[in-house]
Structure formats: structure tokens, C-alpha cells
Design an enzyme around this catalytic site. Structure first.
Site: not given
Ligand code: ADP
Length: 175
Positions: A35-36
Site C-alpha cells: 500500500v505504501d
Molecule cells: P505492511 O508492511 O504493514 O504489512 P503492506 O502494504 O504489505 O503493509 O500490506 C498492508 C495491507 O495493505 C495488506 O492487506 C495489503 O493487501 C493492503 N494493500 C495493498 N495495496 C493496497 C491499496 N492500494 N489499498 C488498500 N490496501 C492495500
């Protein structure tokens, strides 16, 4: 799934026109995957430039920036715990991410905020456990705050959406 001030949706958090979307960042605040990465891509290079001025963020804390090219006005960056089996204070650190992000939104007079499922992607926090912590912490916060109008939990996958709906039933409807 809707309560008065809580909404659980499935979708892409970068498309939401809210006062703030929360980024599940890493402690450098300089971008990453998941998501980052999606948030930085959609916001454009201005976001990374502002993040560089912040000097990182410890696990469990939160920082606010502008939203740049996003439809959201702000991004609240929080750093979730990496799952280490459950004995490294992960539950409390995850709860702090939600609490500190909500408190920062209130401190800036924001009314609407959207969260992804913090720590449950690359950081490996079990979704079942994380969803209950998220909902319990948001519920407790909203019980003592009357200023936030809407908290949206954004689930990326149908499986996560299902898990959060079950958690909602347990924690919000039949506590
Ligand atoms: P972390 O490192 O905190 O685990 P991640 O980004 O890998 O963060 O995952 C956190 C959540 O965000 C996961 O459930 C992932 O599926 C979700 N995610 C990824 N892309 C998006 C998006 N564009 N919008 C909302 N959630 C997302």
C-alpha cells in the site's frame, strides 16, 4: 458493512476522497511496496520530498503530510509492527498505530479517515488477530471522541474483507 461512524469497504485506498488516508509505511518513511508503494505512485514525487524532511517514524507512531496528487487531502503515515510470533509486543504496537493515527487526525481537525489493514501484508501480522485489534481500538477511540465523522477500513482482498466483516460482527454488533 456500516455502523454509524465506521464503514468497511473493499477496494483501493488511493482512490478515496477523504481528509486523510493512512499509509502502512516502514520506519524510514521513504516508500516501499504494498500500500505504501501504491500511495507514493498515486501521490507523485511531492509526497516523497515531504517525507524526506520528517526523519523517519518509530513503530507505533504516526506522522502527517499533504496528499499531493491523491484525492485525499492528507496522508497519515504509521509504522506497524513486524510479526515476530506474538511475543514482541506486536498487539500493543498495532493498537498504537490506530490510536495515534486517529489522534493525529483529530489534532488536525480532520473529519474523515481511511485505514488499510496495517501490518497484515509484508509484515506478516495474522489477519484474524489484526482485524480484531483494529476494530476494538477504533471502537474505543470513537467512544471517547465526538469529532470524527467517518472512519473507513479499506480491505484490498475479498478474504480480508470477509475477515473484517466477521470481526465487525464480533466486536461492534455482539460484543
Ligand atoms: P505492511 O508492511 O504493514 O504489512 P503492506 O502494504 O504489505 O503493509 O500490506 C498492508 C495491507 O495493505 C495488506 O492487506 C495489503 O493487501 C493492503 N494493500 C495493498 N495495496 C493496497 C491499496 N492500494 N489499498 C488498500 N490496501 C492495500
Amino acid at each position: 458493512m456500516k455502523a454509524e461512524r465506521l464503514e468497511i469497504v473493499q477496494g483501493d485506498i488511493t482512490t478515496l476522497a477523504v481528509d486523510a488516508i493512512v499509509n502502512a509505511a516502514n520506519s524510514s518513511l521513504l516508500g516501499g511496496g504494498g500500500v505504501d508503494g501504491a500511495i507514493h505512485r498515486a501521490a507523485g514525487p511531492g509526497l516523497l520530498a515531504e517525507c524526506r524532511t520528517l526523519g523517519g517514524c518509530p513503530t507505533g507512531e504516526a506522522r502527517i503530510t499533504g496528499g499531493y496528487n491523491l484525492p485525499a487531502r492528507h496522508v497519515i503515515h504509521t509504522v506497524g509492527p513486524i510479526w515476530r510470533g506474538g511475543t514482541a509486543n506486536e498487539d500493543e504496537l498495532l493498537a498504537r498505530c490506530y490510536r495515534n493515527s486517529l489522534a493525529l487526525a483529530v489534532a488536525h481537525g480532520l473529519k474523515t479517515i481511511a485505514f488499510p489493514s496495517i501490518s497484515t501484508g509484508a509484515y506478516g501480522f495474522p489477519i484474524r488477530r489484526a482485524s480484531r485489534i483494529a476494530l476494538r481500538t477504533i471502537k474505543e477511540f470513537l467512544e471517547q471522541d465526538q469529532t470524527l465523522e467517518k472512519v473507513i477500513l479499506v480491505c484490498y482482498s475479498p478474504r480480508d474483507f470477509q475477515e473484517y466483516q466477521e470481526a465487525f460482527q464480533e466486536i461492534w454488533i455482539d460484543p
